[in-house]
Enzyme design. Structure first.
Site, PDB file in Angstrom:
ATOM      1  N   THR A   1       0.829  -1.214   0.000  1.00  0.00           N
ATOM      2  CA  THR A   1       0.000   0.000   0.000  1.00  0.00           C
ATOM      3  C   THR A   1       0.858   1.257   0.000  1.00  0.00           C
ATOM      4  OG1 THR A   1      -0.097  -0.172   2.389  1.00  0.00           O
ATOM      5  CG2 THR A   1      -1.962  -1.058   1.179  1.00  0.00           C
TER       6      THR A   1
ATOM      7  N   SER B   1       6.366   7.715  10.485  1.00  0.00           N
ATOM      8  CA  SER B   1       5.194   7.670   9.601  1.00  0.00           C
ATOM      9  C   SER B   1       5.564   8.155   8.211  1.00  0.00           C
ATOM     10  CB  SER B   1       4.078   8.537  10.187  1.00  0.00           C
ATOM     11  OG  SER B   1       3.931   9.721   9.442  1.00  0.00           O
ATOM     12  N   LYS B   2       4.897   7.551   7.221  1.00  0.00           N
ATOM     13  CA  LYS B   2       5.294   7.893   5.844  1.00  0.00           C
ATOM     14  C   LYS B   2       4.878   9.308   5.481  1.00  0.00           C
ATOM     15  CE  LYS B   2       1.511   5.331   3.725  1.00  0.00           C
ATOM     16  NZ  LYS B   2       1.199   4.086   3.085  1.00  0.00           N
ATOM     17  N   ARG B   3       3.932   9.863   6.215  1.00  0.00           N
ATOM     18  CA  ARG B   3       3.526  11.231   5.923  1.00  0.00           C
ATOM     19  C   ARG B   3       4.536  12.252   6.463  1.00  0.00           C
ATOM     20  NH1 ARG B   3      -0.512   9.125   7.725  1.00  0.00           N
ATOM     21  NH2 ARG B   3      -1.286   7.784   6.088  1.00  0.00           N
ATOM     22  N   ARG B   4       5.177  11.907   7.571  1.00  0.00           N
ATOM     23  CA  ARG B   4       6.025  12.888   8.244  1.00  0.00           C
ATOM     24  C   ARG B   4       7.519  12.602   8.064  1.00  0.00           C
ATOM     25  NH1 ARG B   4       3.841  12.321  13.519  1.00  0.00           N
ATOM     26  NH2 ARG B   4       5.060  10.415  13.424  1.00  0.00           N
TER      27      ARG B   4
END
Ligand code: GLU
Length: 469
Positions: free
Chosen positions: A12, A234-237
């Site tokens: 994902t 986290s992949k967002r941060r």
């Protein structure tokens, strides 16, 4: 009993460094036990999966040493949907699961917002299967579920606190929790080594193993990986993609050594150790259960050490993707025919001791291959202060007169030019360096000028002098 472990990523997104760490731990454990490593792609979330991410996982695993063809699989979870459904049906028929038509609002209206989880309303209603009815597992009212965990001892969960959780949705599709168990079961998995974030699922999953009549595996929940603020990576941060580290020029050996230090250390006061030592010494029961800090600065320093330890030929070879560009690495600023392997070989030893990631090779050597240097304007403004024009004039004259164009003579010459103007060598170098390389920092200047050659050096000094008029 043959040990069988699996790594079961969901495709994902980019491949997370925490996932890479779990994969390596599984890999080493299997090897130590003479067991089998299975790769299973958990691709049941059709809305979030993409084939290129599966490919990314395979190639990233390959990169850190888990080579295609050397493990069992990849299996794809989506191919086993029939088995997942059959297991759900078996649990229903055996009375271990029941249908439920409650909506979330229904449950909330009955129990209020404080209660967490399902209240068991449909337990004894005897609902038939039907559209929109979820299938829930009937958890035992008594007793406890003891998880045998190589990292955490024996986490124990009171069964009455475990809600009757959903195992198949209203459309009949089994949920991840069940699919994951059914696959582990049919693939004969003996040890489940995975991230701590799955620990809350584990008592539920163990109850499913019991209910399906198979002895559960031994678990090992390895610590979550956190950033410097102790937040879960986290992949967002955070920069979490293994591919991003690879493309920045981290060496696979440095990366996998560093990843294995997340929660564990080899014997003695050592961190940088050959992979063979890690393969021999790593023990799951020595893994520290507390969160592991992913320290990018430390990884960088590590990588620098690994780069410096490379034999020169290997270093030159390792730089190649950044010197040419690849599918995922941007091409360098020069044209392919401008590249001169001999000039590169001449400066490679100077660069090897100075860079921490391989992508840094490009700004260090681009002055050699570009017709004109890429001038960093801030560097120019800093170096070309008062006196720069006069210094360049004198340097041009002195360099023109040099008999031998070598680093030592160049240095002695510029030292003398500087001294006549009351300048230390460092100060005298700055305008020359910026004129020739475009930057204030870089490889040792005089060696660089030697490799660049007399004509090109003088041309650049003259061009800078013209710009200063
Ligand atoms: N597919 C799950 C994930 O990517 C792994 C679950 C497991 O290892 O049991 O987090």
């Amino acid at each position: 009993m043959t040990v069988r472990v699996r790594f079961a990523p969901s495709p994902t997104g980019m491949f997370h460094v925490g996932g890479a760490r779990s994969a390596l731990q599984n890999w080493i454990f299997a090897k130590q036990q003479g067991g089998v490593f299975v790769l299973r792609i958990e691709d049941t979330d059709a809305a979030r999966n993409r084939p290129e991410w599966t490919e990314g996982i395979l190639s990233a695993l390959d990169w850190i040493g888990i080579a295609r063809g050397s493990y069992e699989g990849p299996y794809f979870q989506s191919s086993y949907a029939g088995e997942h459904r059959a297991a759900a049906q078996r649990l229903y028929e055996g009375g271990r699961a029941y249908y439920c038509d409650c909506t979330r609002e229904d449950v909330q209206a009955r129990t209020g917002p404080q209660q967490r989880g399902y209240d068991g309303f449909c337990r004894d209603r005897g609902l038939e299967p039907g559209e929109g009815r979820a299938l829930r597992f009937r958890t035992p009212d008594e007793g406890e579920t003891v998880v045998v965990d190589l990292v955490r001892g024996e986490p124990t969960f009171e069964n009455k606190l475990i809600e009757d959780f959903v195992i198949a949705r209203g459309d009949g599709s089994p949920v991840f929790l069940l699919a994951n168990v059914v696959d582990d079961m049919s693939m004969g998995i003996t040890h489940v080594i995975r991230a701590e974030e799955h620990l809350p699922n584990t008592p539920k999953q163990q109850l499913l193993w019991d209910a399906l009549g198979v002895k559960p595996p031994i678990w090992a929940h390895v610590p979550v990986v956190v950033n410097e603020k102790r937040q879960k990576l986290s992949k967002r941060r955070d920069k979490v993609a293994l591919e991003a580290y690879r493309d920045e020029g981290y060496l696979a050996d440095a990366m996998r050594n560093y990843l294995m230090l997340l929660g564990w250390a080899p014997s003695g006061d050592r961190e940088i150790v050959p992979w063979s030592v890690i393969e021999e010494e790593f023990r799951l029961d020595e893994v520290n259960p507390s969160p592991a800090f992913f320290d990018e600065k430390k990884l960088r320093a590590f990588n620098g050490d690994y780069i410096r330890a490379l034999p020169m030929e290997d270093f030159v070879e390792a730089c190649r993707p950044w010197l040419t560009g690849t599918e995922t690495i941007a091409p360098p600023p020069w044209q392919p025919d401008e590249f001169d392997p001999a000039a590169f070989a001449a400066v490679a030893p100077l660069a090897q001791t100075r860079i921490a990631v391989l992508s840094e090779i490009v700004p260090n050597v681009d002055f050699l291959f570009l017709a004109d240097p890429l001038i960093d304007e801030a560097a120019w403004a800093k170096a070309m202060k008062e006196g720069a024009a006069d210094l360049l004039d004198a340097a041009i004259v002195a360099f023109e007169a040099l008999e031998s164009w070598d680093a030592e003579s160049l240095k002695a010459t510029l030292e003398a030019v500087g001294a006549e103007r009351g300048l230390k060598l460092g100060k005298a170098q700055a305008p020359v360096r910026v004129a020739v390389t475009g930057r204030t920092v870089g490889l040792p200047l005089f060696e660089s000028l030697e490799v660049l050659g007399r004509d090109r050096t003088l041309t650049r000094l003259r061009a800078a002098r013209v710009r200063l008029v």
